[in-house]
Design an enzyme around this catalytic site. Structure first.
Site, PDB file in Angstrom:
ATOM      1  N   LYS A 101       0.845  -1.197   0.000  1.00  0.00           N
ATOM      2  CA  LYS A 101       0.000   0.000   0.000  1.00  0.00           C
ATOM      3  C   LYS A 101       0.876   1.242   0.000  1.00  0.00           C
ATOM      4  O   LYS A 101       1.762   1.378   0.846  1.00  0.00           O
ATOM      5  CB  LYS A 101      -0.915  -0.023   1.231  1.00  0.00           C
ATOM      6  CG  LYS A 101      -1.981   1.068   1.270  1.00  0.00           C
ATOM      7  CD  LYS A 101      -1.531   2.360   1.930  1.00  0.00           C
ATOM      8  CE  LYS A 101      -1.190   2.218   3.379  1.00  0.00           C
ATOM      9  NZ  LYS A 101      -0.873   3.556   4.008  1.00  0.00           N
ATOM     10  N   HIS A 113       6.242 -13.922   0.230  1.00  0.00           N
ATOM     11  CA  HIS A 113       5.042 -14.398   0.911  1.00  0.00           C
ATOM     12  C   HIS A 113       4.834 -13.752   2.279  1.00  0.00           C
ATOM     13  O   HIS A 113       5.774 -13.398   2.968  1.00  0.00           O
ATOM     14  CB  HIS A 113       5.050 -15.926   1.084  1.00  0.00           C
ATOM     15  CG  HIS A 113       6.398 -16.522   1.320  1.00  0.00           C
ATOM     16  ND1 HIS A 113       6.811 -17.690   0.733  1.00  0.00           N
ATOM     17  CD2 HIS A 113       7.447 -16.101   2.053  1.00  0.00           C
ATOM     18  CE1 HIS A 113       8.046 -17.970   1.105  1.00  0.00           C
ATOM     19  NE2 HIS A 113       8.446 -17.024   1.906  1.00  0.00           N
ATOM     20  N   TYR A 116       3.598  -7.453   4.772  1.00  0.00           N
ATOM     21  CA  TYR A 116       2.886  -6.192   4.593  1.00  0.00           C
ATOM     22  C   TYR A 116       3.902  -5.073   4.384  1.00  0.00           C
ATOM     23  O   TYR A 116       4.799  -4.870   5.225  1.00  0.00           O
ATOM     24  CB  TYR A 116       2.018  -5.863   5.806  1.00  0.00           C
ATOM     25  CG  TYR A 116       1.435  -4.473   5.728  1.00  0.00           C
ATOM     26  CD1 TYR A 116       0.459  -4.164   4.783  1.00  0.00           C
ATOM     27  CD2 TYR A 116       1.888  -3.447   6.559  1.00  0.00           C
ATOM     28  CE1 TYR A 116      -0.059  -2.881   4.687  1.00  0.00           C
ATOM     29  CE2 TYR A 116       1.367  -2.169   6.472  1.00  0.00           C
ATOM     30  CZ  TYR A 116       0.396  -1.894   5.531  1.00  0.00           C
ATOM     31  OH  TYR A 116      -0.108  -0.619   5.422  1.00  0.00           O
ATOM     32  N   ASN A 127      15.633  -8.618  -1.093  1.00  0.00           N
ATOM     33  CA  ASN A 127      14.852  -9.799  -0.716  1.00  0.00           C
ATOM     34  C   ASN A 127      14.138  -9.490   0.584  1.00  0.00           C
ATOM     35  O   ASN A 127      14.765  -9.201   1.599  1.00  0.00           O
ATOM     36  CB  ASN A 127      15.753 -11.024  -0.549  1.00  0.00           C
ATOM     37  CG  ASN A 127      14.949 -12.282  -0.281  1.00  0.00           C
ATOM     38  OD1 ASN A 127      14.543 -12.987  -1.198  1.00  0.00           O
ATOM     39  ND2 ASN A 127      14.710 -12.570   0.990  1.00  0.00           N
ATOM     40  N   TYR A 137       2.092   2.617  11.180  1.00  0.00           N
ATOM     41  CA  TYR A 137       1.057   3.368  11.896  1.00  0.00           C
ATOM     42  C   TYR A 137       1.266   3.229  13.396  1.00  0.00           C
ATOM     43  O   TYR A 137       1.346   2.114  13.920  1.00  0.00           O
ATOM     44  CB  TYR A 137      -0.313   2.827  11.500  1.00  0.00           C
ATOM     45  CG  TYR A 137      -1.490   3.560  12.093  1.00  0.00           C
ATOM     46  CD1 TYR A 137      -1.597   4.945  11.977  1.00  0.00           C
ATOM     47  CD2 TYR A 137      -2.493   2.872  12.755  1.00  0.00           C
ATOM     48  CE1 TYR A 137      -2.688   5.610  12.510  1.00  0.00           C
ATOM     49  CE2 TYR A 137      -3.594   3.534  13.289  1.00  0.00           C
ATOM     50  CZ  TYR A 137      -3.689   4.906  13.168  1.00  0.00           C
ATOM     51  OH  TYR A 137      -4.765   5.577  13.700  1.00  0.00           O
ATOM     52  N   ALA A 173      16.728 -12.535  10.796  1.00  0.00           N
ATOM     53  CA  ALA A 173      15.370 -12.966  11.111  1.00  0.00           C
ATOM     54  C   ALA A 173      15.019 -12.661  12.561  1.00  0.00           C
ATOM     55  O   ALA A 173      15.840 -12.791  13.464  1.00  0.00           O
ATOM     56  CB  ALA A 173      15.225 -14.469  10.842  1.00  0.00           C
ATOM     57  N   ARG A 190      17.324  -9.909  18.848  1.00  0.00           N
ATOM     58  CA  ARG A 190      16.364 -10.914  19.326  1.00  0.00           C
ATOM     59  C   ARG A 190      16.835 -11.435  20.678  1.00  0.00           C
ATOM     60  O   ARG A 190      18.012 -11.313  21.020  1.00  0.00           O
ATOM     61  CB  ARG A 190      16.218 -12.064  18.328  1.00  0.00           C
ATOM     62  CG  ARG A 190      17.488 -12.853  18.077  1.00  0.00           C
ATOM     63  CD  ARG A 190      17.216 -14.118  17.251  1.00  0.00           C
ATOM     64  NE  ARG A 190      17.244 -13.873  15.834  1.00  0.00           N
ATOM     65  CZ  ARG A 190      18.117 -14.443  14.995  1.00  0.00           C
ATOM     66  NH1 ARG A 190      19.040 -15.267  15.471  1.00  0.00           N
ATOM     67  NH2 ARG A 190      18.064 -14.194  13.719  1.00  0.00           N
TER      68      ARG A 190
END
Length: 208
Positions: A101, A113, A116, A127, A137, A173, A190
């Site tokens: 968007k 896959h 957003y 990638n 937001y 990741a 992480r």
């Protein structure tokens, strides 16, 4: 005929639509508004294309495009959603369950896959891994994210806008990025993995 429509009774082409030479439209497609489908492009079943431009030699499957632009040689879907302001460069892959968007995607970038991308600029040849969220937001206002070219964004990464990822960077990741990243950086954020035999016994062995 310059283009082919398989089963015309199951395909809707609005009056203002333009379809290029050699395009192929399978059943259960709706091309609406002022849309354009480029030469040699294939619309496999299940697409809704509204007020959008799809370049030459693309392949779309079971996806929704609204006010979007897709460059030549792209594959989109299945089950992608390109919302108003989405601009996808040439030779890109926009895969299953990807939503874009108000964002520009550079040529050659792959978003395979479950991602957003909102209010963003993504450079060429990046990638974007599975489960990546561009957090645009904060509950009151929208902010933008900029990703430089040749970046690797690992799976389950959160990019909290406003933030900029310098070109050639690698985001590991599971990382949540809240500060801008210089070019050619490696970023990992992480919790350290740990284990406990005592807790394992409590959960699985009934011990104390």
């Amino acid at each position: 005929m310059e283009y082919t429509v398989i089963s015309p009774a199951q395909v809707t082409l609005a009056e203002g639509v333009r379809v290029g030479r050699g395009a192929l439209l399978y059943p259960n497609n709706a091309v609406l508004g002022e849309s354009e489908v480029g030469a040699g492009t294939v619309l496999y079943p299940g697409n809704i294309v509204r007020d959008s431009r799809v370049g030459e030699n693309c392949e779309l499957t079971a996806s929704v495009l609204e006010g979007a632009q897709v460059g030549a040689g792209c594959t989109v879907g299945p089950f992608a959603h390109l919302r108003p302001g989405a601009e996808v460069g040439e030779g890109c892959r926009i895969g299953n369950f990807v939503e874009v968007k108000n964002a520009r995607i550079g040529a050659g970038t792959r978003v395979a896959h479950l991602t957003y991308i909102g209010d963003a600029e993504v450079g060429e040849n990046c990638n974007i891994g599975c489960g990546v969220v561009f957090c645009n937001y904060d509950g009151r206002k929208k902010s933008r994210t900029v990703v430089g070219k040749n970046c690797f964004i690992g799976s389950n990464v959160n990019l909290v806008a406003p933030v900029e990822i310098g070109e050639g960077s690698y985001i590991a990741a599971g990382t949540t990025v809240t500060e801008s990243v210089p070019p050619r950086s490696f970023v990992i954020g992480r919790s350290r993995q740990g284990s406990s035999e005592t807790l394992a016994r409590r959960f699985f062995g009934g011990g104390k």
